[in-house]
Scaffold this active site. Structure first.
Site, PDB file in Angstrom:
ATOM      1  N   GLY A 208       1.759   4.596   1.330  1.00 25.96           N
ATOM      2  CA  GLY A 208       1.601   5.201   2.642  1.00 25.96           C
ATOM      3  C   GLY A 208       1.903   4.234   3.765  1.00 25.96           C
ATOM      4  O   GLY A 208       1.711   4.529   4.928  1.00 25.96           O
ATOM      5  N   CYS A 209       2.360   3.024   3.426  1.00 21.79           N
ATOM      6  CA  CYS A 209       2.813   2.071   4.440  1.00 21.79           C
ATOM      7  C   CYS A 209       4.335   2.025   4.399  1.00 21.79           C
ATOM      8  O   CYS A 209       4.919   1.978   3.326  1.00 21.79           O
ATOM      9  CB  CYS A 209       2.280   0.673   4.163  1.00 21.79           C
ATOM     10  SG  CYS A 209       0.612   0.444   4.755  1.00 21.79           S
ATOM     11  N   VAL A 210       4.969   2.070   5.558  1.00 22.36           N
ATOM     12  CA  VAL A 210       6.436   2.016   5.552  1.00 22.36           C
ATOM     13  C   VAL A 210       6.919   0.670   6.070  1.00 22.36           C
ATOM     14  O   VAL A 210       6.142  -0.101   6.602  1.00 22.36           O
ATOM     15  CB  VAL A 210       7.041   3.159   6.388  1.00 22.36           C
ATOM     16  CG1 VAL A 210       7.046   4.441   5.567  1.00 22.36           C
ATOM     17  CG2 VAL A 210       6.310   3.353   7.681  1.00 22.36           C
TER      18      VAL A 210
ATOM     19  N   PRO B 204       0.801  -1.221   0.000  1.00 21.02           N
ATOM     20  CA  PRO B 204       0.000   0.000   0.000  1.00 21.02           C
ATOM     21  C   PRO B 204       0.833   1.270   0.000  1.00 21.02           C
ATOM     22  O   PRO B 204       1.885   1.340   0.620  1.00 21.02           O
ATOM     23  CB  PRO B 204      -0.791  -0.096   1.304  1.00 21.02           C
ATOM     24  CG  PRO B 204      -0.750  -1.508   1.686  1.00 21.02           C
ATOM     25  CD  PRO B 204       0.509  -2.088   1.123  1.00 21.02           C
TER      26      PRO B 204
END
Lengths: 121, 111, 101
Positions: free
Chosen positions: B109-111, B107
């Site tokens: 915006g996922c780190v 996704p």
């Protein structure tokens, strides 16, 4: 929790010839996912990014422009487009895939000054 | 780079186990990934997985967790649009794990 | 054989197309590709220069790049649209070919 900053991302590049527009969109989505107060501005050739009915299947690239329509899901609701840039390209808001606020260059300049952080691509 | 074997066929994934090509996906891919995680897919899991497939088809992005939660609340009902419900289904993180099962990229915006 | 120029930059961001038109002699073929196809649009600040160029040049634009950018309904009449096969034909029919980067 980190503080919420007013962050503006200024887009000045056409969408498919270079990677700038795609990278800038990714940055906008990531920034918004971290709960920041994100504003997007589109001027110069950047206004081409928002043109509706872009279909990248003929050039076999990812159609990232569809994601602009998901901006409300990311709570990005301030989307400014510069009037002079639209006019120079024969475009009107009806040609765009998302609802935008059309601002003249002077007003846009004021909005840029109100930000904590401004990125440009 | 990696691969996952599904019904005797090798499918390419990235180094985190996400499919390289969304079009390679089918139900069997999701079941195989889940089995590896010792996770049994229930109708509630499939609902989220199919939601993600549709979201990707519409917007060509894998939504971040906050966005997924909100969008699910809007489309599938508020009782499902909360992190408790989604984390119970996907304990490794609803966006990351569910997107992987749905064949989406990691996704945004996922780190 | 007539000459072929390709241009892949938007005329409102770079001056590649403007410069190309200035150097193109009568009968030259110009193929707009990638961001160059924005130069084929009607009703832009660049359109008057394009209309003038059409009087002495053959101007083509690559259709897949136009569709990718959603501007198929805004192309100036007089511009000929070609697909990838047409691109190849133009290259085969002209010499020399210069990419105006």
């Amino acid at each position: 929790m980190a503080t919420k900053k007013k962050i503006m991302i200024v887009n000045r590049k056409a969408p498919h010839g270079t990677i700038y527009a795609f990278e800038s969109l990714e940055m906008a989505l990531i920034t918004a996912a971290f709960d920041q107060d994100v504003t997007l501005a589109f001027l110069d050739d950047g206004v081409y990014q928002l043109v509706k009915n872009q279909d990248t299947r003929p050039i076999e690239t990812k159609n990232f422009t569809r994601a602009y329509r998901a901006l409300p899901d990311y709570e990005i609701e301030k989307i400014y487009v510069e009037r002079e840039s639209l006019n120079a390209r024969g475009l009107t808001p009806a040609d765009l895939a998302v609802a935008v606020e059309v601002l003249d260059a002077d007003t846009l300049a004021q909005r840029i000054m109100q930000q904590d952080v401004v990125f440009s691509a | 780079m990696g691969t996952i074997s599904v019904a005797g066929e090798k499918i390419e994934t990235d180094e985190n186990g996400y499919l390289n090509n969304v079009a390679d996906w089918n139900d069997e891919v999701a079941s195989t990934m889940a089995k590896k995680d010792h996770c049994e897919l229930t109708p509630a899991h499939w609902e989220v997985i199919h939601f993600l497939r549709e979201y990707y088809e519409e917007y060509e992005i894998a939504p971040a967790v906050r966005v997924l939660t909100k969008a699910i609340g809007k489309r599938l009902g508020r009782d499902k649009g909360n992190s408790k419900y989604l984390y119970e289904l996907f304990p490794y993180g609803p966006a990351k794990q569910a997107c992987r099962y749905a064949g989406l990229p990691k996704p945004t915006g996922c780190v | 054989m007539a000459m072929l120029y390709t241009v892949n930059k938007s005329p409102l961001e770079r001056n590649a197309l403007e410069s190309c038109l200035r150097h193109a002699t009568v009968g030259t073929a110009i193929l707009l590709i990638e961001d160059g196809v924005y130069g084929a649009m009607a009703q832009t600040a660049f359109t008057p220069a394009l209309e003038q160029a059409l009087q002495k040049l053959h101007i083509y634009a690559l259709k897949p790049d136009i569709e990718a950018r959603g501007i198929q309904d805004k192309i100036l009449p007089g511009i000929a649209l070609v697909d990838y096969g047409g691109f190849v034909d133009l290259v085969a029919q002209h010499s020399p070919v210069m990419a105006w980067l």
